[in-house]
Design a protein around this motif. Structure first.
Motif, PDB file in Angstrom:
ATOM      1  N   ILE A  18       0.835  -1.210   0.000  1.00 33.89           N
ATOM      2  CA  ILE A  18       0.000   0.000   0.000  1.00 33.89           C
ATOM      3  C   ILE A  18       0.867   1.257   0.000  1.00 33.89           C
ATOM      4  O   ILE A  18       0.561   2.236  -0.692  1.00 33.89           O
ATOM      5  CB  ILE A  18      -0.980  -0.016   1.189  1.00 33.89           C
ATOM      6  CG1 ILE A  18      -2.085  -1.042   0.912  1.00 33.89           C
ATOM      7  CG2 ILE A  18      -1.595   1.361   1.436  1.00 33.89           C
ATOM      8  CD1 ILE A  18      -3.101  -1.202   2.004  1.00 33.89           C
ATOM      9  N   MET A  19       1.991   1.241   0.751  1.00 31.45           N
ATOM     10  CA  MET A  19       2.878   2.413   0.770  1.00 31.45           C
ATOM     11  C   MET A  19       3.512   2.635  -0.603  1.00 31.45           C
ATOM     12  O   MET A  19       3.688   3.781  -1.022  1.00 31.45           O
ATOM     13  CB  MET A  19       3.964   2.238   1.838  1.00 31.45           C
ATOM     14  CG  MET A  19       3.473   2.446   3.272  1.00 31.45           C
ATOM     15  SD  MET A  19       2.577   4.014   3.553  1.00 31.45           S
ATOM     16  CE  MET A  19       3.824   5.230   3.111  1.00 31.45           C
ATOM     17  N   GLU A  20       3.805   1.555  -1.309  1.00 27.85           N
ATOM     18  CA  GLU A  20       4.319   1.694  -2.669  1.00 27.85           C
ATOM     19  C   GLU A  20       3.287   2.393  -3.546  1.00 27.85           C
ATOM     20  O   GLU A  20       3.612   3.283  -4.346  1.00 27.85           O
ATOM     21  CB  GLU A  20       4.648   0.307  -3.262  1.00 27.85           C
ATOM     22  CG  GLU A  20       5.915  -0.329  -2.739  1.00 27.85           C
ATOM     23  CD  GLU A  20       7.167   0.432  -3.162  1.00 27.85           C
ATOM     24  OE1 GLU A  20       7.174   1.000  -4.276  1.00 27.85           O
ATOM     25  OE2 GLU A  20       8.121   0.480  -2.378  1.00 27.85           O
ATOM     26  N   TYR A  29       3.113   6.143  -2.584  1.00 29.73           N
ATOM     27  CA  TYR A  29       4.254   6.910  -3.113  1.00 29.73           C
ATOM     28  C   TYR A  29       4.112   7.129  -4.621  1.00 29.73           C
ATOM     29  O   TYR A  29       4.473   8.192  -5.145  1.00 29.73           O
ATOM     30  CB  TYR A  29       5.578   6.213  -2.791  1.00 29.73           C
ATOM     31  CG  TYR A  29       6.019   6.398  -1.351  1.00 29.73           C
ATOM     32  CD1 TYR A  29       6.267   7.681  -0.836  1.00 29.73           C
ATOM     33  CD2 TYR A  29       6.196   5.309  -0.504  1.00 29.73           C
ATOM     34  CE1 TYR A  29       6.664   7.857   0.475  1.00 29.73           C
ATOM     35  CE2 TYR A  29       6.590   5.479   0.816  1.00 29.73           C
ATOM     36  CZ  TYR A  29       6.834   6.752   1.301  1.00 29.73           C
ATOM     37  OH  TYR A  29       7.226   6.919   2.602  1.00 29.73           O
ATOM     38  N   ASP A  30       3.595   6.125  -5.328  1.00 29.34           N
ATOM     39  CA  ASP A  30       3.384   6.278  -6.763  1.00 29.34           C
ATOM     40  C   ASP A  30       2.334   7.359  -7.051  1.00 29.34           C
ATOM     41  O   ASP A  30       2.517   8.190  -7.948  1.00 29.34           O
ATOM     42  CB  ASP A  30       2.939   4.943  -7.382  1.00 29.34           C
ATOM     43  CG  ASP A  30       4.062   3.915  -7.426  1.00 29.34           C
ATOM     44  OD1 ASP A  30       5.234   4.330  -7.291  1.00 29.34           O
ATOM     45  OD2 ASP A  30       3.755   2.713  -7.562  1.00 29.34           O
ATOM     46  N   VAL A  31       1.243   7.314  -6.288  1.00 26.22           N
ATOM     47  CA  VAL A  31       0.165   8.297  -6.467  1.00 26.22           C
ATOM     48  C   VAL A  31       0.660   9.706  -6.133  1.00 26.22           C
ATOM     49  O   VAL A  31       0.253  10.686  -6.763  1.00 26.22           O
ATOM     50  CB  VAL A  31      -1.048   7.926  -5.566  1.00 26.22           C
ATOM     51  CG1 VAL A  31      -2.037   9.081  -5.484  1.00 26.22           C
ATOM     52  CG2 VAL A  31      -1.742   6.688  -6.107  1.00 26.22           C
ATOM     53  N   ALA A  32       1.566   9.805  -5.134  1.00 20.59           N
ATOM     54  CA  ALA A  32       2.004  11.115  -4.624  1.00 20.59           C
ATOM     55  C   ALA A  32       3.253  11.653  -5.314  1.00 20.59           C
ATOM     56  O   ALA A  32       3.878  12.590  -4.813  1.00 20.59           O
ATOM     57  CB  ALA A  32       2.262  11.007  -3.115  1.00 20.59           C
ATOM     58  N   GLN A  33       3.609  11.110  -6.465  1.00 26.43           N
ATOM     59  CA  GLN A  33       4.842  11.536  -7.147  1.00 26.43           C
ATOM     60  C   GLN A  33       4.902  13.039  -7.375  1.00 26.43           C
ATOM     61  O   GLN A  33       5.923  13.673  -7.142  1.00 26.43           O
ATOM     62  CB  GLN A  33       4.960  10.799  -8.489  1.00 26.43           C
ATOM     63  CG  GLN A  33       5.551   9.416  -8.357  1.00 26.43           C
ATOM     64  CD  GLN A  33       5.745   8.755  -9.709  1.00 26.43           C
ATOM     65  OE1 GLN A  33       5.501   9.364 -10.746  1.00 26.43           O
ATOM     66  NE2 GLN A  33       6.188   7.502  -9.713  1.00 26.43           N
TER      67      GLN A  33
END
Length: 567
Positions: A532-534, A537-541
């Motif tokens: 989920i953290m991955e 982080y992808d969504v929040a680039q």
């Protein structure tokens, strides 16, 4: 804090202050309509007496000045023609009376229930608008009870006032007629009935008000028991303490039921007393005349008039007393609604708030108890696009600090600036719209995934699907009913990881500029948390990311780590 006991006058004053100018105009119209209604009701009773007299003895038509004037004006051929016309007029009159009564009752109910809508809407708006730190200190069950139940009772109090006024005016008209008929007999009846009314209002009224207070407390207790029971359903099953829950509910229910039984028994009691005594006095008067004069013919019209008048007056007095007691029962509701409507809320506006460069915290001090600040003279600069982790032991103030940044709390000292523009009540709403928030506990209501994702925003299926894809929950939904898959109350039909992904989809649905994770993965196992953290982080680039977490692997990809220490 114990609420000060209030009387009917204070309740009326509070109701008056809760009405708008338009309401008062409508009330004035209704009062005039009530006066007309009272005249119509009085006429419907008094007109029967001459009709029966003329029908039984047509020669009386010529002896009565009013009937004779009508007879000659319309040039009736004989008394039979007069009585046929009189009958037709009476039928039309009673049809019109029925129509007017229905319309009048509709207008009364419309006003009362519209006020319920108004009170409930205002209470709901007030509850939503209060500051978050105030909200968390208030009892949710009490807020819910005030909106759904007490608002209705307060509106019924207004209806009771209208009904009291109508009955009082009807009694007044009939009372004048009785005074004209025989002022001595009317005065004697007034003294006797007045003493009864006084005793009833003083003895039963206090008991009714007490029962109303019990009812308000138990209604709030009901909501509290139901919320905590169904909110902890699994815990109750595991502990097997259903009997304790049943007992708690039973005790509250019995107290509420006993109050209702006593109230509903007391309310009609004045009617039984008044009607028994009133008609007993009337019968006694007839018996007295028979004994003294041996002939009742001379006073038969007077006795008939009193019988008809009392037939209408006694129920009216009973209804006034019942309505008065009901108002006493509703007093606590009016007070609760009044206090909540007066509750102060800060004005907040939606002026533009641009975030292009940085967020700056300058000398921030905040504490739930102002004497014991959690944060003191705190300074921080967050640049757009930063990925920042807030660390520290439990209770140090990590969540509080982030809540200050996103505008949930307001600093007691210091300022928060966005691109050198101070955050204040004028631009706070605009600022909050830039935030996507993922809390530790995701609350999902019993609806579809789409409804939960778009919650608080306009539904857009394409945006829901896009958000679900970014949160890596869409493939799972395709195996069921797509974005219309039902989640159950509290998301009970989903796993912890699935609930968390829906929480992520909700946070990114409106494409926020700042993403906040408040220990959002602490309840998950390490493998699920890592996945989920991955995804986060992808969504929040291309977004600013603020993370509150205890586990180091959760924040290892953050560029800055800020440790918060207890004061």
């Amino acid at each position: 804090m114990k609420r000060k006991k209030e009387g009917t006058f204070q309740t009326i004053q509070k109701l008056r202050s809760m009405l708008t100018r338009r309401d008062k105009i409508i009330l004035l119209v209704l009062f005039f309509a009530t006066i007309v209604y009272s005249f119509v009701e009085t006429l419907s009773i008094s007109i029967i007496m001459p009709f029966i007299s003329f029908a039984s003895n047509p020669s009386l038509i010529a002896k009565n000045s009013i009937s004779y004037e009508i007879y000659t004006f319309f040039a009736f051929k004989d008394t039979f023609e007069f009585m046929i016309a009189f009958s037709a007029v009476l039928i039309v009159f009673y049809v019109v009376r029925a129509i007017y009564s229905v319309v009048y009752t509709y207008m009364q109910n419309r006003f009362a229930y519209r006020k319920f809508h108004f009170f409930a809407y205002r209470l709901f708006s007030k509850a939503v608008e209060i500051n978050y730190d105030t909200f968390v200190k208030r009892r949710l069950d009490k807020i819910r009870a005030n909106i759904t139940h007490e608002a209705l009772q307060a509106s019924m109090c207004i209806q009771s006032l209208l009904q009291m006024f109508g009955e009082f005016f009807t009694i007044s008209i009939l009372y004048v007629l009785l005074l004209i008929t025989s002022w001595k007999m009317t005065l004697a009846l007034t003294i006797i009935m007045g003493l009864q009314v006084f005793l009833v209002m003083n003895t039963l009224g206090r008991k009714i008000r007490k029962m109303g207070s019990v009812r308000s407390k138990m209604d709030a207790k009901f909501n509290e028991i139901i919320s905590k029971t169904f909110g902890n359903f699994k815990i109750i099953k595991l502990k097997g303490n259903q009997q304790q829950v049943f007992k708690e509910f039973e005790n509250a229910s019995i107290e509420r039921t006993n109050a209702e039984i006593l109230t509903q028994t007391i309310l009609p009691t004045p009617r039984f007393i008044l009607e028994s005594i009133g008609f007993s006095i009337l019968i006694g008067c007839v018996a007295y005349i028979l004994i003294m004069y041996k002939n009742v013919d001379a006073v038969l019209p007077i006795i008939s008039m009193y019988a008809l008048a009392l037939y209408r007056i006694l129920p009216a007095v009973s209804r006034i007393l019942q309505t008065y007691n009901l108002m006493g029962y509703y007093i606590s509701s009016v007070s609760l609604v009044y206090e909540d409507l007066l509750y102060h809320t800060d004005y907040e506006d939606n002026e533009p708030c641009e975030f292009k460069e940085k967020i700056e915290l300058k000398g921030i001090t905040f504490g739930y108890d102002e004497q014991k600040p959690i944060l003191k003279d705190f300074n921080l600069v967050i640049h757009k696009g930063d990925k920042i982790a807030f660390c520290g032991e439990s209770g140090a103030g990590k969540s509080t600090l982030v809540d200050l940044i996103i505008g949930i709390y307001k600093p007691q000292k210091g300022v928060i600036c966005v691109d050198d523009e101070e955050l204040n009540n004028h631009n706070l709403r605009s600022w909050r719209k830039k935030i996507g928030y993922i809390p530790q506990t995701i609350y999902l209501f019993d609806g579809s995934v789409a409804e939960n994702v778009a919650f608080g925003s306009k539904m857009d299926e394409k945006r829901v699907i896009e958000a679900c894809k970014k949160a890596n929950i869409y493939e799972f939904l395709q195996e069921h009913s797509g974005i219309y898959t039902r989640v159950g109350e509290g998301g009970i039909l989903l796993s912890g990881g699935q609930k968390q992904r829906i929480g992520i989809a909700r946070a990114i649905y409106d494409n926020p500029e700042i993403l906040v994770l408040d220990e959002a993965t602490s309840a998950l196992d390490s493998a699920t948390e890592e996945r989920i953290m991955e995804e986060i982080y992808d969504v929040a680039q291309n977004k600013t990311l603020l993370v509150i977490a205890h586990r180091l692997n959760t924040i290892e990809r953050c560029e800055r780590k800020i440790e918060i220490r207890k004061q």
